[in-house]
Design a protein around this motif. Structure first.
Motif, PDB file in Angstrom:
ATOM      1  N   PRO A 191    -108.635 -47.726  50.727  1.00  0.00           N
ATOM      2  CA  PRO A 191    -108.060 -49.007  50.460  1.00  0.00           C
ATOM      3  C   PRO A 191    -107.196 -49.141  49.306  1.00  0.00           C
ATOM      4  CG  PRO A 191    -110.532 -49.266  50.779  1.00  0.00           C
ATOM      5  CD  PRO A 191    -110.327 -47.970  50.656  1.00  0.00           C
ATOM      6  N   ARG A 268    -104.929 -57.361  55.011  1.00  0.00           N
ATOM      7  CA  ARG A 268    -105.346 -58.866  55.482  1.00  0.00           C
ATOM      8  C   ARG A 268    -105.821 -59.486  54.349  1.00  0.00           C
ATOM      9  NH1 ARG A 268    -108.544 -55.253  57.027  1.00  0.00           N
ATOM     10  NH2 ARG A 268    -110.603 -55.387  57.085  1.00  0.00           N
ATOM     11  N   TRP A 269    -106.600 -58.696  53.216  1.00  0.00           N
ATOM     12  CA  TRP A 269    -107.256 -59.358  52.341  1.00  0.00           C
ATOM     13  C   TRP A 269    -106.460 -59.725  51.121  1.00  0.00           C
ATOM     14  CZ3 TRP A 269    -106.393 -56.861  47.777  1.00  0.00           C
ATOM     15  CH2 TRP A 269    -106.238 -55.508  47.934  1.00  0.00           C
ATOM     16  N   ARG A 272    -104.259 -63.678  51.916  1.00  0.00           N
ATOM     17  CA  ARG A 272    -104.711 -65.037  52.020  1.00  0.00           C
ATOM     18  C   ARG A 272    -104.815 -65.793  50.786  1.00  0.00           C
ATOM     19  NH1 ARG A 272    -110.524 -65.127  55.179  1.00  0.00           N
ATOM     20  NH2 ARG A 272    -109.950 -63.762  56.958  1.00  0.00           N
ATOM     21  N   PRO A 273    -104.345 -66.942  50.668  1.00  0.00           N
ATOM     22  CA  PRO A 273    -104.078 -67.440  49.389  1.00  0.00           C
ATOM     23  C   PRO A 273    -105.438 -67.690  48.563  1.00  0.00           C
ATOM     24  CG  PRO A 273    -104.179 -69.297  51.171  1.00  0.00           C
ATOM     25  CD  PRO A 273    -104.254 -68.020  51.779  1.00  0.00           C
ATOM     26  N   ALA A 274    -105.551 -67.606  47.100  1.00  0.00           N
ATOM     27  CA  ALA A 274    -106.607 -67.630  46.472  1.00  0.00           C
ATOM     28  C   ALA A 274    -107.210 -68.835  46.664  1.00  0.00           C
ATOM     29  CB  ALA A 274    -106.475 -67.048  45.073  1.00  0.00           C
TER      30      ALA A 274
END
Ligand SMILES: Nc1ncnc2c1ncn2[C@@H]1O[C@H](COP(=O)(O)OP(=O)(O)OP(=O)(O)O)[C@@H](O)[C@H]1O
Ligand SMILES: [Mg+2]
Lengths: 274, 246
Positions: A191, A268-269, A272-274
């Motif tokens: 990763p 994908r991780w 996303r918005p925090a």
């Protein structure tokens, strides 16, 4: 005053956003289509102004494409070339990544082998291919190996950069919690290297397929490169263009249907918005 | 004499730890540091900033092997160790639940974690990625990971630093709740005296660099009896014994 007004129009009410997002999705696709269509028209115009066997128009190329597709030759040679591209890509990525990560992790090893990397980076592809055929014979393994050797130094350099950015705190966490070797590779190493793997892949596929054509031209009896060589001797430019464009199209489809979705999944991780 | 099958305590005997910089300057971080934590006890290492607390934990975690001396980790049951680092150190590319499960040995991977996630208030966050968590929630996930492994010994390095006081206080209570459910030999680094008095059975007070133990302060009262009255008494007697430690 104008700044205020544009600010107002930008802040569209939510009911507008549906149509807006559809439009923003369509505009780039439309632009690409119009742009390609324009290129075809220009090509067609040029071909009709200077009619020549060496410069066929898009219609002629299309007809050759249909003919070759109908008798099955096109798909056979595309498939063979694609297989070689895939094999060389996989070999180059695996070997290049392992060497790159080793060099990036051990400074002394890197200092010793760096001149080798630079040397291999600068050996022309053609030399590697010719030597490969001389030393290992005109066979499939020599062909794929020669392509991989051409690509490996690039992968090494990219992955070495990636290995230098590895965050030791994740490795320490893995040590404390006694991660197994496979888990370390899968959940800690890969990763973190993903952006570098993606970069190496992208530049890799583009480079590899061009070298594969040369390999096929010099020492194989099938594949797109072989066909291009054949039609070069027959002076059939329409067929040369047909095979080239067909393979470019295949590579674009792979980029769209394979590379981009895999990359989206791998990151994908991040999106996303925090 | 220890009864048969008794578990070994955490025993630390570090003679010396020296950092050598590239320019040849050497810093002695630890010198003659020795202490013990009894089985099932919660101990705190309390010391000024930069005295070598993290260095000590890294040695005990096996991350730094360049020192002279020895130590012994508690044996018996699982021989696993768990750590809550100064930063949460969650894998950003794995969900909260995957982060916790990955730390488990293969035999426990499928274990039911509902109770633990519930206790820590993470029940609704199992499928979130660490970037979607606040620092407080990420710290909770790091605690969940440590406790899920059912370790023989637990190390915590200032797990509540840089949180606002209210969040830190809530997390201290959560830590006590999960720890009490399965009292594990634990060693926590802190420079917050109040926190140490609230959580620990014994406080190991460290001197500035090169670090050694100044003294040990035992808190024998059960934790639920440590109300504000008791706490100020404890503080007073601590200051009486260690007038130079703030
Ligand atoms: N890798 C290193 N190289 C050189 N010196 C180091 C290294 N790590 C720590 N030190 C030094 O060792 C001393 C102890 O550091 P350590 O991080 O253990 O302190 P600490 O007690 O955890 O401090 P804090 O409360 O600020 O976290 C410090 O003076 C630091 O400068
Ligand atoms: Mg520290």
């Amino acid at each position: 005053m104008t700044a205020l007004e544009t600010g107002g129009t930008r802040d569209a009410p939510p009911s507008m956003s549906g149509r807006r997002s559809l439009a923003t999705a369509l505009v780039p696709a439309l632009t690409v289509s119009v742009s390609l269509l324009g290129l075809c028209l220009l090509w067609n115009l040029a071909a009709s102004v200077w009619p020549s066997r060496a410069f066929p128009g898009p219609g002629q190329v299309w007809q050759v494409l249909l003919r070759e597709a109908a008798n099955g030759d096109l798909f056979y040679h595309l498939g063979v070339t694609l297989g070689r591209v895939a094999a060389a890509y996989i070999v180059a990525m695996i070997i290049g990544s392992v060497i790159g990560v080793l060099l990036g992790s051990y400074r002394r090893v890197d200092r010793f082998f760096n001149p080798w990397v630079i040397l291999f980076l600068n050996i022309p592809a053609l030399v590697v291919i010719v030597l490969g055929y001389i030393w290992f014979g005109l066979n499939e393994a020599a062909a794929i190996g020669a392509v991989a050797v051409n690509k490996i130094p690039n992968v090494v350099v990219t992955m070495r950069e990636g290995a230098r950015t590895l965050d030791p705190s994740y490795a320490e966490m893995a040590t404390v919690y006694r991660f197994g070797r496979l888990d370390r590779i899968r959940h800690i190493l890969l990763p973190q290297l993903q952006p570098y793997l993606a970069a190496a892949s992208r530049s890799g596929i583009a480079l590899i397929w061009k070298i594969v054509l040369v390999v096929e031209l010099l020492g194989r009896s099938n594949g797109v490169g072989f066909q291009i060589h054949l039609y070069f001797q027959l002076f059939d430019v329409a067929a040369i263009l047909a095979y080239t464009l067909a393979f470019v199209a295949v590579m674009l489809v792979i980029e769209l249907l394979l590379v981009q979705p895999v990359e989206r999944h791998a990151t994908r991780w991040r999106r996303r918005p925090a | 004499m220890q009864p048969v099958g008794a578990v070994v305590p955490l025993k630390v005997d570090i003679a010396e730890k020296i950092f050598r910089s590239a320019r040849g300057v050497s810093i002695t971080a630890l010198q003659d540091l020795s202490f013990e934590v009894r089985q099932g006890e919660f101990a705190c290492l309390l010391g000024p900033s930069g005295c070598g607390k993290t260095t000590t934990l890294r040695i005990l975690l096996g991350l730094d092997k360049d020192f002279s001396g020895s130590f012994q980790l508690p044996q018996g049951g699982s021989n696993r160790i768990a750590a809550v680092f100064q930063e949460p150190t969650l894998l950003p590319w794995r969900t909260v639940e995957q982060n916790v499960r990955l730390a488990l040995p293969k035999s426990l991977r499928a274990k039911n974690l509902d109770g633990l996630f519930d206790t820590l208030g993470l029940a609704g966050m199992r499928s979130l990625y660490p970037a979607e968590l606040s620092l407080g929630l990420a710290r909770r996930a790091a605690l969940a990971r440590a406790f899920a492994t059912e370790p023989a010994v637990l190390f915590l390095d200032e797990p509540f630093v840089s949180l606002d006081e209210q969040t830190a206080e809530r997390l201290r209570h959560l830590l006590l709740t999960v720890w009490s459910a399965r009292p594990t030999t634990a060693l926590m680094v802190t420079h917050n005296l109040r926190e140490a008095l609230m959580l620990s059975d014994r406080i190991i007070v460290l001197a500035p660099r090169p670090t050694h133990v100044l003294g040990v302060f035992d808190v024998r009262l059960p934790r639920q009896q440590r109300n504000s009255q008791v706490m100020s008494d404890l503080l007073r007697s601590f200051h009486h014994r260690f007038p130079d430690v703030t």
